[in-house]
Enzyme design. Structure first.
Site, PDB file in Angstrom:
ATOM      1  N   HIS A 122      47.269  30.957  37.748  1.00 28.64           N
ATOM      2  CA  HIS A 122      48.415  30.387  37.090  1.00 28.64           C
ATOM      3  C   HIS A 122      49.606  29.845  37.789  1.00 28.64           C
ATOM      4  CE1 HIS A 122      51.190  29.783  33.584  1.00 28.64           C
ATOM      5  NE2 HIS A 122      50.053  29.575  32.686  1.00 28.64           N
ATOM      6  N   ASP A 199      47.905  40.052  36.834  1.00 28.97           N
ATOM      7  CA  ASP A 199      48.385  39.143  35.810  1.00 28.97           C
ATOM      8  C   ASP A 199      47.475  39.365  34.665  1.00 28.97           C
ATOM      9  OD1 ASP A 199      48.793  37.205  33.950  1.00 28.97           O
ATOM     10  OD2 ASP A 199      48.854  35.767  35.504  1.00 28.97           O
ATOM     11  N   GLN A 202      45.859  37.130  29.827  1.00 26.53           N
ATOM     12  CA  GLN A 202      44.867  36.668  29.192  1.00 26.53           C
ATOM     13  C   GLN A 202      43.694  37.745  28.928  1.00 26.53           C
ATOM     14  OE1 GLN A 202      44.511  33.922  28.002  1.00 26.53           O
ATOM     15  NE2 GLN A 202      46.168  32.654  29.090  1.00 26.53           N
ATOM     16  N   LYS A 225      50.557  35.532  23.443  1.00 25.12           N
ATOM     17  CA  LYS A 225      49.162  35.378  23.616  1.00 25.12           C
ATOM     18  C   LYS A 225      48.434  36.462  23.053  1.00 25.12           C
ATOM     19  CE  LYS A 225      49.684  33.282  27.900  1.00 25.12           C
ATOM     20  NZ  LYS A 225      49.844  31.719  27.683  1.00 25.12           N
ATOM     21  N   CYS A 370      48.367  24.935  33.527  1.00 24.68           N
ATOM     22  CA  CYS A 370      48.959  25.662  34.571  1.00 24.68           C
ATOM     23  C   CYS A 370      48.486  26.066  35.854  1.00 24.68           C
ATOM     24  CB  CYS A 370      49.916  26.506  33.847  1.00 24.68           C
ATOM     25  SG  CYS A 370      51.370  25.999  32.683  1.00 24.68           S
TER      26      CYS A 370
END
Lengths: 413, 143
Positions: A122, A199, A202, A225, A370
């Site tokens: 991202h 990261d 998600q 999210k 992104c």
């Protein structure tokens, strides 16, 4: 209690119209998930009954607000399998967390040092590191990816060098839905004296994570999210790593003793939370993760993978004769998230999204998500259309999605 | 749900290919990008005495951008630099105006009136105009 998406839907007021019949088919959860009543109620209760600043107020509300804020930190720690809540730093989101690390770790870099990323990242795990190139004279290298956009983490020993200081990778792609195989990462990174950042923006929305098992040094994610509010996120760091990191934001709430020319800093995590933090949002995030934690996790995972399979099979079926659809990462036999990105050849992703929104009230995402370098490396200069599923999605959502795409192809192609 | 923008006249425009492509020896060329979505329009223009005589375009973009390219290419003959600015301003004003301040769509672009409620898509329609202005501005600078 067995997982029942119909019961889950009832917890989300946005999915209930005045007629009691849902018309919204919300499939843009990788951008922002909807919030359940448990989160809305927790935030309203906080602002209606406990609103005050935290940490230093000497009155009833301040103490109550501080307790709620710290309870939220404990909820996060439980969710990610961390024993010490002090390792949880509240941020405004994933982007904030990575920028905090880029600036603080960046200050320790020397010219010629290297950072290892992947093309899948991202923009928020790409641009902050790019900005260090000019400031510190460092180099950015990239692990390879395959034609489906999967990061080849097994090749890390070929790409990590004695000059590598930071390895920062997506734990799960917001485009391909692929889970990153982290097995080979931690040991290889630490053998070279580097730090591993994952990261998890998600991954966290789909259930508790055992962070210590990942052997990462830092982990970042966002609240919005994960069924929580926007404006809140988490940076987790191993305590021994956090102790090496200097704060980059300063001011109130993060200090110990302040003189006119010098100051000492508060204990971890407070030294990394300068200023009044997003208190109500933290309470909301704690409520969101507690809500998610209480769900039947195997049932939730089965449900999401069943819907993911149906989306992929349905798209492939629509494409049998025309070969008009390309799914970026269709495989179900490797670890994946309920995120499916695809293109319809001859129809721009924005037109797919607009068409389905106008005619079916389906919310999708179209464009680069992104992740422009990933799309360009995959030969997709117009981006892709993304379906991202959440606990409240149903078979009906998938059926209407596929019906809508079929009509979109019939009319626009 | 808002008004459906994928109506037949817009779809038909998007499939027109009469002006899609390259001029043999264009006098000027201009490009406009939409950084939000990666769309790009490149226009090639034949001009004489500051007047556009012919336009061709190449587009990487959505159906609306392609339809707007075809629409503009079909009406641009005889327009000068002030004219293209005026056309863009009138189009943008009609797209953006609301309620009692609503401006009528000029007839050549009235086909796009269903797009007005979709603010995020206005830039798709205006991108070809920006490409022509980029070309004309470059010529003025060169002069």
């Amino acid at each position: 209690m067995a997982f029942d998406p119909r019961q889950i839907m009832k917890a989300f007021p946005i999915l209930e119209s005045g007629t009691g019949k849902n018309t919204l088919h919300y499939l843009d959860n990788a951008a922002t998930a909807q919030v359940p009543n448990a989160v809305i109620n927790a935030m309203v209760a906080h602002d209606a009954g406990r609103r005050a600043n935290v940490k230093r107020g000497i009155h009833r509300l301040a103490e109550s607000a501080t307790a709620a804020y710290e309870n939220a930190r404990e909820s996060v720690a439980r969710f990610i399998g961390v024993q010490n809540p002090a390792e949880i730093i509240f941020t405004s989101g994933t982007t904030h967390g990575i920028n905090l690390l880029a600036h603080s770790l960046g200050n320790t870099l020397k010219p010629g040092d290297e950072i290892l990323l992947s093309p899948v990242e991202h923009h928020s795990n790409l641009v902050p590191w790019q900005m260090l190139q000019d400031r510190f004279g460092i180099h950015i290298n990239f692990l390879p990816m395959d034609d489906n956009g999967l990061i080849d983490t097994g090749s890390i020993t070929e790409y990590i060098t004695p000059r590598t200081r930071i390895v920062s990778l997506s734990h799960g792609s917001n485009v391909t839905g692929a889970l990153t195989d982290t097995a080979a990462l931690g040991d290889a990174v630490h053998e070279h004296g580097a730090v591993l950042i994952l990261d998890g923006a998600q991954v966290i929305p789909h259930g508790p994570v055992d962070l210590p098992a990942l052997k990462a040094d830092f982990y970042v994610f966002s609240g919005h999210k994960a069924y929580g509010p926007s404006g809140i996120g988490v940076l987790w760091g191993r305590m021994e790593q956090l102790e090496k990191v200097s704060p980059v934001f300063s001011g109130g709430e993060m200090i110990g003793d302040v003189k006119l020319l010098t100051s000492t800093y508060a204990e971890i995590p407070h030294r990394f939370e300068a200023g009044t933090p997003p208190i109500t949002q933290a309470v909301g995030l704690g409520a969101a993760l507690d809500w998610l934690h209480r769900l039947d996790q195997p049932g939730l995972n089965r449900h999401l993978m069943t819907l993911t399979t149906q989306v992929i099979n349905g798209l492939q079926h629509l494409s049998v004769e025309s070969n008009a659809i390309r799914i970026i990462h269709p495989a179900m036999d490797t670890g994946r998230l309920p995120i499916i990105s695809f293109i319809v050849r001859g129809i721009h992703p924005h037109d797919v999204c607009q068409f389905l929104s106008d005619r079916y009230d389906i919310a999708l995402r179209g464009g680069f998500h992104c992740a422009q370098p990933l799309h360009e490396q995959l030969g997709l200069p117009e981006g892709s259309t993304r379906v991202s599923l959440a606990a409240f999605n149903t078979q009906e959502d998938v059926d209407i999605l596929l019906e809508g795409i079929a009509e979109c192809m019939r009319i626009l192609l | 749900m808002t008004e459906d923008i994928y109506q037949d006249p817009i779809i038909r425009l998007s499939k027109q290919r009469e002006h899609d492509g390259f001029l043999d020896s264009p006098d000027i060329r201009g490009t406009a990008d939409n950084p939000l979505c990666g769309d790009r329009v490149t226009v090639e223009l034949d001009i004489s005495d500051g007047i556009i005589r012919h336009m061709k375009y190449q587009v990487r973009g959505c159906l609306l951008t392609r339809a707007s390219c075809a629409n503009l290419a079909g009406m641009i003959e005889g327009v000068d630099i002030s004219g293209i600015h005026r056309l863009r301003n009138e189009f943008n004003r009609a797209l953006s105006s609301q309620g009692s301040d609503r401006h009528e769509f000029p007839p050549p672009v009235a086909v796009f009136s269903p797009v007005a409620p979709h603010k995020s898509r206005h830039s798709c329609l205006l991108l070809p105009y920006d490409a022509v202005i980029d070309a004309m501005d470059a010529q003025v600078s060169a002069d």
